[in-house]
Design an enzyme around this catalytic site. Structure first.
Site, PDB file in Angstrom:
ATOM      1  N   ASP A 281      97.620  54.965 114.496  1.00 19.08           N
ATOM      2  CA  ASP A 281      98.649  54.056 113.997  1.00 19.08           C
ATOM      3  C   ASP A 281      98.088  52.640 114.104  1.00 19.08           C
ATOM      4  O   ASP A 281      97.008  52.405 114.658  1.00 19.08           O
ATOM      5  CB  ASP A 281      99.975  54.227 114.765  1.00 19.08           C
ATOM      6  CG  ASP A 281     101.166  53.715 113.932  1.00 19.08           C
ATOM      7  OD1 ASP A 281     100.948  52.958 112.961  1.00 19.08           O
ATOM      8  OD2 ASP A 281     102.329  54.067 114.247  1.00 19.08           O
TER       9      ASP A 281
HETATM   10  C1  NOJ Z   1     103.073  51.232 111.921  1.00 19.43           C
HETATM   11  C2  NOJ Z   1     104.007  52.398 111.798  1.00 19.43           C
HETATM   12  O1  NOJ Z   1     104.289  52.933 113.073  1.00 19.43           O
HETATM   13  C3  NOJ Z   1     103.480  53.512 110.913  1.00 19.43           C
HETATM   14  O2  NOJ Z   1     104.483  54.458 110.736  1.00 19.43           O
HETATM   15  C4  NOJ Z   1     103.000  52.964 109.609  1.00 19.43           C
HETATM   16  O3  NOJ Z   1     102.545  54.002 108.771  1.00 19.43           O
HETATM   17  C5  NOJ Z   1     101.901  51.950 109.868  1.00 19.43           C
HETATM   18  N1  NOJ Z   1     102.443  50.868 110.669  1.00 19.43           N
HETATM   19  C6  NOJ Z   1     101.297  51.399 108.584  1.00 19.43           C
HETATM   20  O4  NOJ Z   1     102.167  50.568 107.941  1.00 19.43           O
END
Ligand code: NOJ
Length: 732
Positions: A281
């Protein structure tokens, strides 16, 4: 006694559903041959480049990375013009011409926005969810996006957690069905097709169990609970062929999920045979430092990559450290090559080497196409849950009445798009007021008032809203959360109606006019007063581009509500975490002292999991089991007759729950093990069939083996998790 226990254990069926074989569409040895050949020609820098993902903003540094093959993937690039231009830099200038993978959060639509995922789960209609994901894929791929960071399959038992909006709710069975549907919808049978994208199951794993419902917080989950509750939707998604997973932010039992060898390597690769790749993430590799398991970026990169995270989203730790780790012999080259292999495999499967660009003409054609909008309206209709309808106040008459449409969200468009609206354009959204005006036609008597803001303490406009209500025959009060109040980093310790909205409802109630409350929110709301005092309540979530039209369809009876809650609806934040598949305890809840209860409120939810009303009535009868006893590997057939005894056509979601009465470990009081959505005309009856076998009857025991244990089971088939006709059977 000892001997009896030993005997029972001996006849437990050890069903090993453990090793799966990856089903990523199109994967086979020919792809690996091409990948290996390419890897043999790559420099160390080019290899490391493939493992990096940066967010894109037009910058000379990032363009240079594309030109030199120093980047494998970008996120947040949108549209054919931008993706093609960037792709050209990589494909035509870099030494090996390896195409870039473009990823984006296409969560519930790209341009045509569907209801938020929790709402889609409330439809209990995986087929429709699959079609919605396919539309999202078609629009996104035409815009040059190859990969969506969806579906989110985190089990969520806590309505404070803002990201409950993004998943399928609290139940592993429903969650698994929705996960499979969405993976299929995004990916289809061929990732290289011009209307499909690679899916990404996230957030692996346990992220939804954040303590206190506070986003990013620590999680402590026993291995049994992990395997019985949190892992099943991921496993189902992997089995359905998901190409990628995203590792989560959370600390899982002391080992952050983005550097957790047990979940990433042992389970995902070892037990499930996953052949795709894992992306971290956002900065979750860098966050291993504040978690306190890595002293610096190099240690974070090493821990993540060796645990099984192949792509670094935005922390840049891979970029800074991997070549030094290889040169110093700390990281084996074989580990790096395996990570590169997994990323390139997906690029080949997506057909990027053959067709790196998208066609800008296609991009123009597909966006907001009529069938997409029609599907969005259908999905929004099916997702709404009628929570209350005293005296059959709904549906409302179309003619001869004056309607007051009141509330801060009556003409909001952006808020109907909810969290992650992607390229959804508020100007294209049908607002609730617009939906009602269109449904009632020219000349309809509609009064409007905002009453108050969504948040804040200003109530000066409440009197004018009351005045409008006094002139009307019926009040439609649209209240709830705006789009920013759920989703990532949007936890709420108190999740009642925000601002002055409950005061507004109370003031409207003072007029004695009939009131229909339409709730907009990304989570169940804490509304004990409204639940007691407002006669009709429709949960409309954040319903997307066509929300206003779909809400009007329901309010005026063109569609009978058929959504069912995918989460238990709490009475109070004090009950959380709350879920229907709880353990009985040694002192099950009663109204007596010294049982598991609260002094001040009931332990039961305001509305149970699986619950939702309709404009018609359904009756369940004639529950039949084809046998009373089955062997541990046997199949049991269950049938029930469901009849529409009301006056209107409608859909019912027929739900089957079981309880394993005595186990080697405690078992939930009910577990969903089957459901079917059926349509019935007035007076019509249908026999609904279910079958139960080892996939439904087993669980992971104290040794984390999947077993079906002998003994008595109860079963219920009914309209929600608290009702149903009951039967029983025995596993020998
Ligand atoms: C953080 C989020 O937790 C995740 O779900 C997302 O896909 C990413 N950012 C990218 O935007």
């Amino acid at each position: 006694m000892m001997r009896r226990c030993a005997l029972v254990l001996a006849i437990i069926l050890l069903v090993s559903p453990l090793v799966l074989h990856s089903q990523i569409p199109g994967y086979g040895t020919e792809i690996d041959r091409r990948v290996d050949e390419l890897i043999s020609r790559m420099t160390l820098e080019e290899k490391i480049g493939q493992l990096q993902q940066y967010t894109y903003g037009v910058s000379p540094e990032l363009q240079q990375m594309a030109r030199t093959g120093a980047i494998g993937s970008f996120l947040n690039v949108r549209g054919a013009a931008q993706t093609n231009a960037l792709q050209k830099l990589a494909v035509e200038n870099s030494r090996l011409g390896i195409p870039i993978l473009f990823g984006l959060d296409v969560i519930h639509g790209y341009k045509t926005i569907f209801p938020i995922p929790l709402a889609e789960a409330a439809s209990w209609d995986p087929d429709l969810a699959e079609q919605a994901a396919a539309v999202a894929a078609r629009e996104a791929r035409a815009a040059g996006i190859h990969w969506t960071f969806a579906p989110m399959v985190d089990i969520a038992r806590d309505a404070r957690w803002g990201r409950i909006a993004e998943g399928a709710g609290e139940d592993p069975f429903l969650g698994s069905r929705m996960a499979v549907a969405r993976v299929r919808g995004f990916q289809g049978g061929n990732l290289a097709a011009p209307d499909r994208v690679a899916a990404c199951l996230k957030h692996y794993v346990g992220y939804g169990a954040a303590e206190g419902g506070r986003d990013y917080n620590t999680t402590e989950i026993s291995e049994q609970t992990l395997r019985n509750i949190y892992l099943p939707p991921f496993r189902a998604g992997v089995k359905a062929g998901a190409a990628t997973l995203m590792s989560a932010f959370n600390d899982l039992n002391g080992v952050p999920a983005s550097a957790n060898p047990f979940t990433l390597d042992h389970i995902l690769r070892g037990e499930w045979g996953f052949d795709g790749f894992v992306v971290s993430d956002w900065n979750s590799i860098g966050e291993l430092i504040p978690h306190g398991v890595a002293a610096d970026c190099a240690e974070a990169a090493l821990k993540s990559l060796t645990a099984g995270v192949e792509m670094d989203m935005e922390s840049r730790c891979f970029n800074q450290s991997l070549s030094r780790l290889i040169e110093e012999g700390i990281l084996p080259l074989g580990t790096l090559d395996e990570a590169v292999r997994r990323v390139l495999r997906i690029k080949y499967l997506l057909g990027l080497f053959e067709k790196p660009y998208t066609d800008p003409k296609l991009e123009k054609e597909v966006m907001l196409a009529r069938p997409h909008l029609e599907l969005a309206r259908l999905m929004a209709r099916e997702s709404m849950v009628l929570l209350k309808n005293d005296g059959n106040l709904l549906p409302l008459a179309r003619k001869g009445i004056t309607v007051a449409v009141i509330g801060p969200l009556i003409d909001s468009r952006a808020d109907l798009l909810g969290t992650w609206r992607c390229e959804g354009d508020p100007a294209q959204v049908v607002s609730i007021l617009q939906g009602i005006r269109t449904a009632l036609g020219d000349g309809a008597a509609i009064l409007t008032a905002h009453g108050c803001d969504v948040t804040g303490t200003k109530g000066e406009s409440i009197p004018s809203a009351v005045a409008a209500a006094q002139k009307a025959d019926v009040v439609i009060a649209v209240v709830g959360e705006d789009a920013s109040m759920s989703g990532e980093a949007a936890s709420r310790a108190r999740f009642g109606l925000p601002g002055m909205q409950e005061e507004l409802l109370r003031a409207l109630k003072g007029t004695n006019k009939p009131i229909v409350a339409v709730l907009l929110a990304g989570r169940p709301l804490e509304i004990p007063w409204a639940a007691d005092n407002i006669p009709a309540i429709l949960m409309a979530w954040h319903g997307g581009t066509q929300a206003g039209a779909a809400i009007a369809d329901v309010l005026f009876g063109d569609y009978s509500p058929s959504g069912r809650l995918p989460v238990s609806w709490p009475r109070s934040a004090g009950q959380l975490p709350l879920y229907y598949n709880f353990k009985n305890t040694g002192r099950p809840t009663t109204d007596q002292k010294f049982t598991s209860r609260y002094l001040d409120i009931a332990s039961t939810p305001q509305f149970p999991f699986g619950y939702g009303l309709s404009y018609t009535r359904f009756e369940y009868a004639n529950l039949q089991l084809d046998r009373k006893e089955i062997g541990p590997g046997g199949q049991l057939k269950v049938t029930v007759e469901v009849r529409n005894t009301g006056e209107k056509p409608g859909d019912e979601v027929v739900q089957l729950y079981i309880r394993d009465l005595v186990g080697s470990i405690t078992r939930p009081v009910r577990e969903l093990k089957g459901f079917q959505r059926i349509h019935l005309e007035p007076g019509q009856a249908r026999t609904v069939h279910f079958s139960l076998g080892s996939d439904e009857l087993g669980f992971f025991n104290a040794r984390n083996e999947y077993v079906v244990e002998p003994g008595e089971f109860h079963l219920w088939v009914g309209p929600n998790s608290a009702e149903g006709v009951q039967g029983k059977f025995t596993v020998r």
